[in-house]
Design a protein around this motif. Structure first.
Motif, PDB file in Angstrom:
ATOM      1  N   PHE A  73     -22.851  -2.076 -33.899  1.00 24.81           N
ATOM      2  CA  PHE A  73     -22.392  -3.441 -33.692  1.00 24.81           C
ATOM      3  C   PHE A  73     -22.565  -3.831 -32.230  1.00 24.81           C
ATOM      4  O   PHE A  73     -22.427  -2.988 -31.336  1.00 24.81           O
ATOM      5  N   LEU A  74     -22.878  -5.100 -32.015  1.00 26.81           N
ATOM      6  CA  LEU A  74     -22.980  -5.617 -30.654  1.00 26.81           C
ATOM      7  C   LEU A  74     -22.110  -6.855 -30.545  1.00 26.81           C
ATOM      8  O   LEU A  74     -22.207  -7.756 -31.389  1.00 26.81           O
ATOM      9  N   ASN A  75     -21.253  -6.879 -29.549  1.00 32.45           N
ATOM     10  CA  ASN A  75     -20.415  -8.044 -29.290  1.00 32.45           C
ATOM     11  C   ASN A  75     -20.727  -8.598 -27.907  1.00 32.45           C
ATOM     12  O   ASN A  75     -20.933  -7.832 -26.960  1.00 32.45           O
ATOM     13  N   ILE A  76     -20.756  -9.916 -27.816  1.00 33.44           N
ATOM     14  CA  ILE A  76     -20.922 -10.597 -26.539  1.00 33.44           C
ATOM     15  C   ILE A  76     -19.701 -11.486 -26.345  1.00 33.44           C
ATOM     16  O   ILE A  76     -19.380 -12.298 -27.210  1.00 33.44           O
ATOM     17  N   SER A  77     -19.040 -11.320 -25.245  1.00 28.37           N
ATOM     18  CA  SER A  77     -17.848 -12.143 -24.995  1.00 28.37           C
ATOM     19  C   SER A  77     -18.200 -13.306 -24.078  1.00 28.37           C
ATOM     20  O   SER A  77     -19.081 -13.213 -23.230  1.00 28.37           O
ATOM     21  N   ALA A  78     -17.491 -14.422 -24.289  1.00 26.26           N
ATOM     22  CA  ALA A  78     -17.625 -15.605 -23.425  1.00 26.26           C
ATOM     23  C   ALA A  78     -19.091 -15.949 -23.175  1.00 26.26           C
ATOM     24  O   ALA A  78     -19.569 -15.908 -22.038  1.00 26.26           O
ATOM     25  N   SER A  79     -19.799 -16.303 -24.230  1.00 32.02           N
ATOM     26  CA  SER A  79     -21.242 -16.529 -24.145  1.00 32.02           C
ATOM     27  C   SER A  79     -21.590 -17.616 -23.125  1.00 32.02           C
ATOM     28  O   SER A  79     -20.835 -18.563 -22.903  1.00 32.02           O
ATOM     29  N   ILE A  80     -22.753 -17.443 -22.515  1.00 34.81           N
ATOM     30  CA  ILE A  80     -23.281 -18.389 -21.539  1.00 34.81           C
ATOM     31  C   ILE A  80     -24.708 -18.752 -21.952  1.00 34.81           C
ATOM     32  O   ILE A  80     -25.310 -18.044 -22.763  1.00 34.81           O
ATOM     33  N   PRO A  81     -25.262 -19.833 -21.423  1.00 37.07           N
ATOM     34  CA  PRO A  81     -26.605 -20.265 -21.851  1.00 37.07           C
ATOM     35  C   PRO A  81     -27.687 -19.194 -21.737  1.00 37.07           C
ATOM     36  O   PRO A  81     -28.580 -19.126 -22.579  1.00 37.07           O
TER      37      PRO A  81
END
Lengths: 110, 113
Positions: A73-81
């Motif tokens: 699994f891959l999680n990205i927090s607080a995505s940005i452009p």
């Protein structure tokens, strides 16, 4: 032969949201890699996982090696452009070459 | 350390021609793998070279070949080009290959007309 499935295939999220994606295999792996690819460029390694249950972070990215050894699994927090791109998972067993998933295309809306 | 480099970055050829692509791995890496990437098929493994020997080969026709030199640099050759060979060709290097962590180059974009 071995195949990897990635879900979702694509996703649209708002800037600032968290993202989760996963990769599943029909067989077990001993190594999982996650890459990000921008258009026209080569994939860039994000995180490497070597042990079942392992949880590894790289800045806002966190990846986990599933305990069944058949998923990651891959999680990205607080995505940005700049998170926009295609995320690939890859898995391999000892002595074997990597198999790559079809990718998850991430779009970040401002 | 410098990353994986590939030359040329872009290439236009016509059907029937042949092409040679080059890959220089990260210093100290002895394994080079080549991949073909197309929108329809994704990343497909072509072959892997380690210590100048082809160690594994994907399911591609014999028109696709490669070699590795003593300094670990690798070349890939495609003969009798077909329209379907248009793709991004990526090489990746690792210390010892196979399940070792791979680092990709920027790729060579090949267009066959």
């Amino acid at each position: 032969g071995q195949q990897l499935n990635q879900s979702p295939q694509s996703m649209f999220i708002q800037e600032g949201e968290d993202v989760s994606m996963n990769c599943t295999s029909s067989s077990i792996f001993n190594t999982w890699l996650w890459y990000k690819q921008d258009p026209g460029e080569g994939p860039v390694l994000l995180i490497a996982l070597y042990k079942a249950g392992e949880l590894t972070s790289n800045g806002r990215l966190t990846a986990q090696f599933g305990i069944t050894r058949k998923d990651s699994f891959l999680n990205i927090s607080a995505s940005i452009p700049s998170d926009v791109g295609i995320y690939f998972c890859a898995g391999a067993n000892y002595g074997q070459n990597f198999v790559f998933g079809p990718g998850t295309r991430l779009s970040v809306l401002p | 350390k410098a990353g994986v480099t590939q030359t040329p970055r872009y290439l236009i050829k016509t059907r029937g021609q042949q092409v040679t692509l080059s890959c220089s791995p990260i210093s100290g890496h002895r394994s080079v793998s080549w991949y073909q990437q197309t929108p329809g098929q994704g990343l497909q493994f072509l072959f892997e070279y380690f210590s100048e020997t082809q160690r594994n080969k994907g399911n591609f026709p014999g028109r696709f070949s490669g070699r590795q030199f003593s300094n670990s640099r690798s070349e890939m050759n495609v003969s009798t080009l077909e329209l379907g060979d248009s793709a991004l060709y990526l090489c990746a290097s690792s210390l010892a290959g196979r399940e070792e962590t791979q680092y990709f180059g920027p790729g060579t974009r090949l267009l066959v007309l």
